[in-house]
Design a protein around this motif. Structure first.
Motif, short mmCIF file in Angstrom:
data_model
loop_
_atom_site.label_atom_id
_atom_site.label_comp_id
_atom_site.label_asym_id
_atom_site.label_seq_id
_atom_site.Cartn_x
_atom_site.Cartn_y
_atom_site.Cartn_z
N ILE A 58 1.74 -0.66 -5.68
CA ILE A 58 1.82 0.52 -6.53
C ILE A 58 0.64 1.45 -6.24
O ILE A 58 -0.62 1.02 -6.14
N PRO A 59 1.02 2.76 -5.97
CA PRO A 59 0.08 3.69 -5.52
C PRO A 59 -0.84 3.95 -6.94
O PRO A 59 -0.71 3.87 -7.96
N THR A 60 -2.45 4.14 -6.34
CA THR A 60 -3.54 4.47 -7.37
C THR A 60 -3.57 6.17 -6.86
O THR A 60 -3.48 6.74 -6.07
N LYS A 61 -4.10 6.65 -7.96
CA LYS A 61 -4.68 8.02 -7.93
C LYS A 61 -5.44 8.28 -6.79
O LYS A 61 -6.58 7.68 -6.74
N ILE A 64 -10.21 12.20 -4.87
CA ILE A 64 -10.72 13.34 -3.91
C ILE A 64 -9.47 14.37 -3.85
O ILE A 64 -9.84 15.52 -4.42
N PHE A 65 -8.14 14.01 -3.87
CA PHE A 65 -7.28 15.01 -3.69
C PHE A 65 -7.12 15.44 -5.24
O PHE A 65 -7.00 16.70 -5.34
N GLU A 66 -7.12 14.93 -6.27
CA GLU A 66 -7.21 15.57 -7.66
C GLU A 66 -8.46 16.21 -7.82
O GLU A 66 -8.22 17.42 -8.46
#
Length: 80
Positions: A58-61, A64-66
Motif C-alpha cells: 500500500i503506497p504511502t505519501k 518531498i513530492f507533496e
C-alpha cells in the motif's frame, strides 16, 4: 472447497505408518484441542502476513513530492 473459491490448507490430523514390513500400525491422531491450537496459530500467522503485505504494497505519501508540489503552485487571479 477450493473450487468454490475458499482458501484451503491441508492439515495431517492422522498420521499412520502402514508399511507391510511392520506387524502393527502405529501413528498419531490429533485431538480436538490440538487441531484448535493449530488453527489458532495459522490465524495469527495469516494476520501477521496480511499486515506485512499491506504495509509493503500500500503506497504511502511521498512527503518531498507533496512539498515540491505545494511550493511550485501558482496563485490564480481572485484567489487569496
Amino acid at each position: 472447497m477450493e473450487v468454490l473459491g475458499f482458501e484451503v490448507d491441508a492439515i495431517n490430523s492422522v498420521q499412520f505408518s502402514n508399511h507391510t514390513g511392520y506387524k502393527v500400525w502405529k501413528g498419531q491422531i490429533l485431538n480436538e484441542h490440538e487441531l484448535g491450537m493449530i488453527k489458532q496459530e495459522e490465524d495469527q500467522l495469516s494476520s501477521a502476513n496480511q499486515k506485512k503485505f499491506d504495509s509493503h504494497f500500500i503506497p504511502t505519501k511521498n512527503i518531498i513530492f507533496e512539498r515540491a508540489r505545494f511550493h511550485t503552485r501558482f496563485q490564480h487571479e481572485g484567489k487569496s
